[in-house]
Write a protein that holds these residues in place. Structure first.
Motif, PDB file in Angstrom:
ATOM      1  N   ALA A 492     -25.200  42.688  15.078  1.00  0.00           N
ATOM      2  CA  ALA A 492     -26.182  42.152  14.129  1.00  0.00           C
ATOM      3  C   ALA A 492     -26.909  40.953  14.705  1.00  0.00           C
ATOM      4  O   ALA A 492     -26.366  40.213  15.535  1.00  0.00           O
ATOM      5  N   VAL A 493     -28.139  40.753  14.221  1.00  0.00           N
ATOM      6  CA  VAL A 493     -28.947  39.574  14.561  1.00  0.00           C
ATOM      7  C   VAL A 493     -29.583  39.053  13.275  1.00  0.00           C
ATOM      8  O   VAL A 493     -29.733  39.801  12.301  1.00  0.00           O
ATOM      9  N   PRO A 494     -29.965  37.777  13.246  1.00  0.00           N
ATOM     10  CA  PRO A 494     -30.566  37.209  12.036  1.00  0.00           C
ATOM     11  C   PRO A 494     -32.036  37.575  11.877  1.00  0.00           C
ATOM     12  O   PRO A 494     -32.723  37.886  12.858  1.00  0.00           O
ATOM     13  N   VAL A 495     -32.503  37.505  10.640  1.00  0.00           N
ATOM     14  CA  VAL A 495     -33.920  37.591  10.296  1.00  0.00           C
ATOM     15  C   VAL A 495     -34.273  36.281   9.622  1.00  0.00           C
ATOM     16  O   VAL A 495     -33.652  35.907   8.618  1.00  0.00           O
ATOM     17  N   ARG A 496     -35.274  35.578  10.153  1.00  0.00           N
ATOM     18  CA  ARG A 496     -35.574  34.228   9.680  1.00  0.00           C
ATOM     19  C   ARG A 496     -36.957  34.176   9.024  1.00  0.00           C
ATOM     20  O   ARG A 496     -37.869  34.894   9.414  1.00  0.00           O
ATOM     21  N   ASP A 497     -37.098  33.277   8.047  1.00  0.00           N
ATOM     22  CA  ASP A 497     -38.375  33.104   7.365  1.00  0.00           C
ATOM     23  C   ASP A 497     -39.269  32.149   8.137  1.00  0.00           C
ATOM     24  O   ASP A 497     -38.951  31.737   9.267  1.00  0.00           O
ATOM     25  N   ARG A 527     -33.214  45.797  21.814  1.00  0.00           N
ATOM     26  CA  ARG A 527     -34.022  46.554  20.851  1.00  0.00           C
ATOM     27  C   ARG A 527     -33.835  46.012  19.435  1.00  0.00           C
ATOM     28  O   ARG A 527     -34.779  45.955  18.644  1.00  0.00           O
ATOM     29  N   LEU A 528     -32.610  45.616  19.141  1.00  0.00           N
ATOM     30  CA  LEU A 528     -32.331  45.055  17.818  1.00  0.00           C
ATOM     31  C   LEU A 528     -33.074  43.734  17.634  1.00  0.00           C
ATOM     32  O   LEU A 528     -33.642  43.468  16.573  1.00  0.00           O
ATOM     33  N   ARG A 529     -33.098  42.914  18.670  1.00  0.00           N
ATOM     34  CA  ARG A 529     -33.848  41.646  18.583  1.00  0.00           C
ATOM     35  C   ARG A 529     -35.336  41.916  18.389  1.00  0.00           C
ATOM     36  O   ARG A 529     -36.002  41.226  17.619  1.00  0.00           O
ATOM     37  N   ASP A 530     -35.876  42.894  19.098  1.00  0.00           N
ATOM     38  CA  ASP A 530     -37.289  43.235  18.936  1.00  0.00           C
ATOM     39  C   ASP A 530     -37.576  43.672  17.500  1.00  0.00           C
ATOM     40  O   ASP A 530     -38.608  43.302  16.918  1.00  0.00           O
ATOM     41  N   THR A 531     -36.690  44.449  16.929  1.00  0.00           N
ATOM     42  CA  THR A 531     -36.868  44.894  15.547  1.00  0.00           C
ATOM     43  C   THR A 531     -36.851  43.712  14.592  1.00  0.00           C
ATOM     44  O   THR A 531     -37.682  43.621  13.680  1.00  0.00           O
TER      45      THR A 531
END
Length: 551
Positions: A492-497, A527-531
């Protein structure tokens, strides 16, 4: 060349026909709910199929639509056009904080609106969530005669504006052109003029169920200093909570005080630093013609880039537009002539301004989106690329809650439904989300967790979990192997505002026999980071002036 429509035939000689056709495609999609097939676009716009195909392909390159086979769908990046108008207006950025605070204080929905011809246009919404709630969106356009702000704005109308209103009333007495509203006759001219005269005398106006039964609203003008467009502040409620008269008696003094506070902010901002200029040129400007493809229509893309040039907050001259976009003066001039003809730009002498009509290009539709809907196409693309299930989740009272998912079709796959809640400490999603909290909150969240062994490999010692969270915070990812369920491996990787706060996490989950840990890190993690970056880019565009729900 495809034949011109009647509107295009009446266009100035220097108007850019491909820009007009591309905007016709965007308007058709906006009026149809955001998605149409290429065939339906051809029928709706009356353009040649080859023209529709090339316009859609160009808009896909700019990121304004998504192409899924023969389906064309508005994409969140299109909101940058409306954002340019709202930024240039300056009112939303300066007034949304006191508007939100007022909504919280009154426990009622609060709106900011500006005039738009013979209608009003919402530029900010602070909506209260309850069983009977409002669904107005930023960018929605309503007929002046059926609203509370309308009479306040109409008090300043000249004779030609009243004539335009009469023409619209005669041709569309039920307001069918305002697709957001249920069609019904509005008040006639005598009644509307009476409300307008009263609003001018009293300094306030009521909407007593003119929009629809049960809805009441009270509006006052914000005393804007020179240089700003007129703006109305409204409080909106339901008859189950207030009658129109009760709304006026109880809330008018507070509404007036809030409008005065807002005026003070506007005055103070006049002496402050200017709004920042547009951040960067569109990404396609650096691509080669080969990369853009033979269907790409450069004049369409350049014309839309001119709209984004107004993001800096001030009216622009032709020279300034050319400088900000990097376009030749002649190209910028023709784009401005076209946008002025279509009503998206107003020209006053040497200066050009965007008009509220820019918000018609998909803004209200896209303003109603959620983070999960923003993420879905990106999750699906990654799932197809890596052949594994991909999910988005948020932190919910110590648990991770799945809000979006793209599953693979395999005999053996990870089967988790949207809405599922799992313990944060034992999942890659949860560890990324906990790692994104401030240190004190992170420690408190971990201390409050009811930690237990779910498999023989589950980390249960607090010091081990703290170390795992610190590693996730430092590296920007978390890999969990067999701790939630034997044989389940996830990354998993974070999604930030826009503020850099972790608001969600994105993961790829697989059976441990699918890939080694090393393959996950080498092949899947980039690829996950790019997404995640693509999701963030859409979120950052969408949430600039809109509160995007995290579910």
């Amino acid at each position: 060349m495809p034949p011109l429509t009647s509107a295009q035939a009446a266009a100035p000689e220097e108007a850019v026909a491909p820009l007009m056709r591309g905007i016709a495609v965007l308007r058709a999609l906006s009026e149809a709910g955001g998605t149409l097939s290429l065939s339906d676009l051809q029928h709706t716009t009356a353009l040649a199929r080859s023209t529709v195909d090339r316009a859609a392909a160009t808009l896909a390159v700019t990121g304004y639509v998504r192409l899924d086979g023969r389906q064309v769908t508005l994409a969140p990046r299109l909101m940058e056009l409306g954002n340019a108008y709202l930024s240039a207006l300056r009112l939303p950025a300066l007034l949304r904080e006191p508007a939100d605070r007022l909504a919280e204080e009154l426990d009622e929905s609060v709106s900011l609106a500006v005039p738009d011809g013979d209608a009003i246009r919402f530029i900010h919404q602070a909506t209260r969530r309850r069983a009977v709630s409002l669904s107005f969106r930023i960018g929605d356009r309503l007929p002046a005669e059926r609203t509370a702000p309308g009479p306040l704005f109409a008090a300043a109308w000249a004779g030609e504006q009243w004539q335009a209103w009469r023409t619209r009333q005669a041709g569309d007495p039920d307001g069918a052109a305002f697709a957001f509203l249920p069609p019904r006759p509005g008040p006639g001219e005598d009644a509307f003029r009476a409300r307008t005269a009263a609003a001018q005398a009293d300094g306030w106006a009521l909407d007593d169920q003119l929009i629809e039964p049960g809805l009441v609203a009270l509006a006052v003008l914000v005393p804007v200093p020179p240089g700003y467009v007129p703006c109305a502040l409204s409080v909106v409620s339901h008859t189950s909570r207030h009658s129109a008269e009760e709304l006026r008696e109880r809330l008018l003094p507070r509404l007036r005080a809030a409008a005065e506070e807002m005026a003070g902010r506007l005055v103070a901002a006049q002496d402050g630093p200017p709004a920042p200029a547009a951040e960067e040129l569109a990404s396609w400007t650096g691509a080669s013609k080969q990369d853009l493809g033979p269907a790409f229509i450069e004049s369409l893309a350049r014309g839309l880039m001119v709209v984004t040039a107004f993001d800096g907050g001030a009216p622009l001259t032709l020279s300034e537009v050319a400088h900000l976009t990097g376009l030749p003066r002649a190209t910028a001039r023709r784009a401005l002539i076209t946008l002025d003809h279509l009503g998206y730009v107003r020209t006053e002498g040497r200066e050009h301004r965007l008009t509220p009509r820019v918000l018609d290009l998909g803004y209200p539709l896209l303003a109603g989106t959620t983070l999960s809907r923003l993420a879905e196409p990106h999750l699906e693309a990654l799932s197809a690329e890596v052949g594994e299930s991909v999910s988005l989740a948020v932190l919910d009272d110590g648990l991770v809650r799945y809000t979006a998912r793209a599953a693979t079709r395999r005999i053996m796959s990870v089967d988790i439904a949207v809405g599922t809640r799992l313990p944060a400490y034992a999942t890659s999603l949860g560890r990324v989300l906990l790692a994104g909290l401030p240190p004190a909150e992170r420690a408190a969240g971990l201390d409050a967790a009811a930690v237990r062994a779910l498999t023989p490999d589950t980390l249960t010692r607090r010091e081990d979990l703290r170390a795992a969270l610190e590693r996730a915070a430092e590296s920007g990812h978390a890999l969990v192997d067999g701790e939630l369920e034997a044989g389940l491996r996830s990354l998993a990787v974070p999604v930030r505002d826009r503020d850099g706060t972790t608001v969600a996490a994105c993961n790829v989950a697989m059976h441990s026999s699918s890939r080694t840990v090393e393959a996950c890190l080498d092949q899947v993690l980039p690829r996950l980071r790019d997404t995640a970056r693509r999701i963030e880019a859409d979120l950052h565009t969408a949430e600039r002036f809109v509160r995007i729900a995290r579910h």
